[in-house]
Design a protein around this motif. Structure first.
Motif, PDB file in Angstrom:
ATOM      1  N   CYS A 199       0.498  -1.586   0.394  1.00  0.00           N
ATOM      2  CA  CYS A 199       0.172   0.025  -0.320  1.00  0.00           C
ATOM      3  C   CYS A 199       0.727   1.308   0.454  1.00  0.00           C
ATOM      4  N   PRO A 200       0.687   1.950  -0.709  1.00  0.00           N
ATOM      5  CA  PRO A 200       1.641   3.377  -0.835  1.00  0.00           C
ATOM      6  C   PRO A 200       1.367   4.459  -0.072  1.00  0.00           C
ATOM      7  N   VAL A 201      -0.080   4.373   0.258  1.00  0.00           N
ATOM      8  CA  VAL A 201      -0.290   5.339   1.795  1.00  0.00           C
ATOM      9  C   VAL A 201       0.341   4.458   2.982  1.00  0.00           C
ATOM     10  N   PHE A 202       0.864   3.422   3.000  1.00  0.00           N
ATOM     11  CA  PHE A 202       1.621   2.903   4.467  1.00  0.00           C
ATOM     12  C   PHE A 202       3.566   3.102   4.309  1.00  0.00           C
ATOM     13  N   THR A 216       2.119   4.834  10.242  1.00  0.00           N
ATOM     14  CA  THR A 216       1.264   4.787  11.361  1.00  0.00           C
ATOM     15  C   THR A 216      -0.511   4.046  10.716  1.00  0.00           C
ATOM     16  N   TYR A 217      -0.846   4.668   9.546  1.00  0.00           N
ATOM     17  CA  TYR A 217      -2.008   4.091   8.914  1.00  0.00           C
ATOM     18  C   TYR A 217      -2.027   2.656   9.858  1.00  0.00           C
ATOM     19  N   VAL A 218      -3.062   2.496   9.463  1.00  0.00           N
ATOM     20  CA  VAL A 218      -3.575   0.442  10.188  1.00  0.00           C
ATOM     21  C   VAL A 218      -3.445   0.055   9.216  1.00  0.00           C
ATOM     22  N   CYS A 232      -7.031   5.027   3.644  1.00  0.00           N
ATOM     23  CA  CYS A 232      -7.554   4.397   2.627  1.00  0.00           C
ATOM     24  C   CYS A 232      -7.591   5.865   1.435  1.00  0.00           C
ATOM     25  N   ARG A 233      -7.220   5.236   0.571  1.00  0.00           N
ATOM     26  CA  ARG A 233      -7.196   6.231  -1.050  1.00  0.00           C
ATOM     27  C   ARG A 233      -7.380   5.762  -2.586  1.00  0.00           C
ATOM     28  N   THR A 234      -8.010   4.396  -2.114  1.00  0.00           N
ATOM     29  CA  THR A 234      -8.846   3.532  -2.947  1.00  0.00           C
ATOM     30  C   THR A 234      -7.542   2.587  -4.191  1.00  0.00           C
ATOM     31  N   ALA A 235      -6.377   2.627  -3.610  1.00  0.00           N
ATOM     32  CA  ALA A 235      -4.995   2.477  -5.123  1.00  0.00           C
ATOM     33  C   ALA A 235      -5.081   0.307  -5.043  1.00  0.00           C
ATOM     34  N   PHE A 236      -6.094  -0.081  -4.576  1.00  0.00           N
ATOM     35  CA  PHE A 236      -6.126  -0.800  -4.744  1.00  0.00           C
ATOM     36  C   PHE A 236      -5.072  -1.929  -5.370  1.00  0.00           C
ATOM     37  N   ASN A 237      -3.983  -1.488  -4.730  1.00  0.00           N
ATOM     38  CA  ASN A 237      -2.542  -3.220  -4.940  1.00  0.00           C
ATOM     39  C   ASN A 237      -2.382  -3.024  -3.388  1.00  0.00           C
ATOM     40  N   CYS A 238      -3.762  -3.590  -2.732  1.00  0.00           N
ATOM     41  CA  CYS A 238      -4.012  -4.909  -1.154  1.00  0.00           C
ATOM     42  C   CYS A 238      -4.198  -6.021  -2.022  1.00  0.00           C
ATOM     43  N   THR A 239      -5.438  -5.642  -2.713  1.00  0.00           N
ATOM     44  CA  THR A 239      -6.705  -6.297  -3.924  1.00  0.00           C
ATOM     45  C   THR A 239      -5.916  -7.128  -5.169  1.00  0.00           C
ATOM     46  N   VAL A 257     -10.304  -6.770  -0.873  1.00  0.00           N
ATOM     47  CA  VAL A 257      -9.212  -6.431   0.409  1.00  0.00           C
ATOM     48  C   VAL A 257     -10.040  -4.703   0.424  1.00  0.00           C
ATOM     49  N   THR A 258     -10.374  -3.846  -1.060  1.00  0.00           N
ATOM     50  CA  THR A 258     -10.138  -2.438  -0.880  1.00  0.00           C
ATOM     51  C   THR A 258     -12.290  -2.513  -0.664  1.00  0.00           C
ATOM     52  N   LYS A 259     -12.738  -3.213  -1.794  1.00  0.00           N
ATOM     53  CA  LYS A 259     -14.484  -3.564  -0.906  1.00  0.00           C
ATOM     54  C   LYS A 259     -14.285  -3.977   0.045  1.00  0.00           C
TER      55      LYS A 259
HETATM   56 FE1  F3S Z   1      -3.612   1.375   0.481  1.00  0.00          FE
HETATM   57 FE2  F3S Z   1      -5.500  -0.242  -1.052  1.00  0.00          FE
HETATM   58 FE3  F3S Z   1      -5.588   2.029   0.000  1.00  0.00          FE
HETATM   59  S1  F3S Z   1      -3.684  -0.316  -0.988  1.00  0.00           S
HETATM   60  S2  F3S Z   1      -4.633   3.079  -0.346  1.00  0.00           S
HETATM   61  S3  F3S Z   1      -5.404   0.024   1.680  1.00  0.00           S
HETATM   62  S4  F3S Z   1      -7.221   0.257  -1.380  1.00  0.00           S
END
Ligand code: F3S
Ligand code: SF4
Ligand code: FES
Length: 236
Positions: free
Chosen positions: A154-157, A162-164, A200-207, A216-218
């Motif tokens: 996740c790019p936010v992480f 500190t992002y959960v 979360c910025r809905t990057a979808f990498n996690c999914t 995951v994003t859902k």
């Molecule tokens: Fe990160 Fe997944 Fe959201 S990659 S920004 S947690 S959709």
């Protein structure tokens, strides 16, 4: 055939930062990346360090970056990733040695969302019953094996540890949508925090990264919506 493995190595006792090492390993196309790592460790260089346990995609301990993507080494075949193969530790967590990262921050976030059933009432003579329809609401998120592939993709992480993180939210989802659980409000209070689900910025990498195919994003969007509804942040 000969496979060229490039592995990002780091030994805290001798290295100031990671460096790449090359290994040539004889392997069949159907062999798994984990098999190749074992060949190096057992027959060539015993100092190579990585985690693994079940070797069958169940324990979640061998997530690593393989040719740029988070994967479980025990689930990926040589023929699926080509040659050469670049292997790095998962990102965003401190590297302990080679492909081993410190999972403590990841599990601290997981613990924050209280990933267990909360219900103070006695279940009575029988177990707490649930309809198949209610069970279906969290079926997908029961599949998590806590491998951290989602959170560390996740790019936010990466920019804000500190992002959960998505894994913690997935495990909150598993209980928030369980009709037998009574801890929803507490969990959503935690997840509405600045470091919670709305980060979360809905990057979808996690999914894409999840080896269990969890949406995951859902799940994160479900939690955001439930938070807004439950905590009366919107009125419908
Ligand atoms: Fe990160 Fe997944 Fe959201 S990659 S920004 S947690 S959709
Ligand atoms: Fe791993 Fe998927 Fe669970 Fe994330 S949601 S920890 S990627 S199994
Ligand atoms: Fe258990 Fe790969 S070793 S998931």
């Amino acid at each position: 055939m000969d496979i060229n493995l490039k592995i990002l190595r780091y030994d805290p006792e001798s290295d100031r930062k990671g460096h790449w090492e090359n290994y040539i390993v004889d392997a069949e196309p159907e062999e798994r990346i984990l098999d190749l790592l074992h060949k190096i460790k057992w027959f060539e260089d015993g100092s190579l360090s990585f985690r693994r346990s079940c070797a069958h995609g169940v324990c979640g301990s061998d997530a690593m970056v393989i040719n740029g993507e988070n994967m479980l080494a025990c689930q990926v075949l040589v023929k699926e990733v080509g040659n050469p193969i670049k292997i790095e530790p998962i990102r965003g967590l401190p590297v302990v040695k080679d492909l081993i990262v410190d999972m403590e921050p990841f599990f601290d976030s997981y613990k924050k969302v209280m990933p267990y059933l909360i219900n103070e009432k006695e279940p009575g003579d029988r177990e707490r019953l649930q309809s198949p329809e209610d069970r279906d609401k969290f079926e997908d998120t029961t599949k998590c094996i806590l491998c951290a592939a989602c959170t560390t993709s996740c790019p936010v992480f990466w920019t804000a540890d500190t992002y959960v993180g998505p894994a913690a939210i997935v495990n909150a989802h598993r209980f928030v949508f369980d009709s037998r659980d009574e801890g929803t409000k507490q969990r959503l209070e935690i997840l509405k925090d600045v470091n919670g689900a709305f980060r979360c910025r809905t990057a979808f990498n996690c999914t894409s990264a999840c080896p269990r195919g969890i949406q995951v994003t859902k799940a994160i969007e479900d939690i955001k919506r439930e938070t807004l509804l439950n905590l009366s942040l919107i009125h419908i």
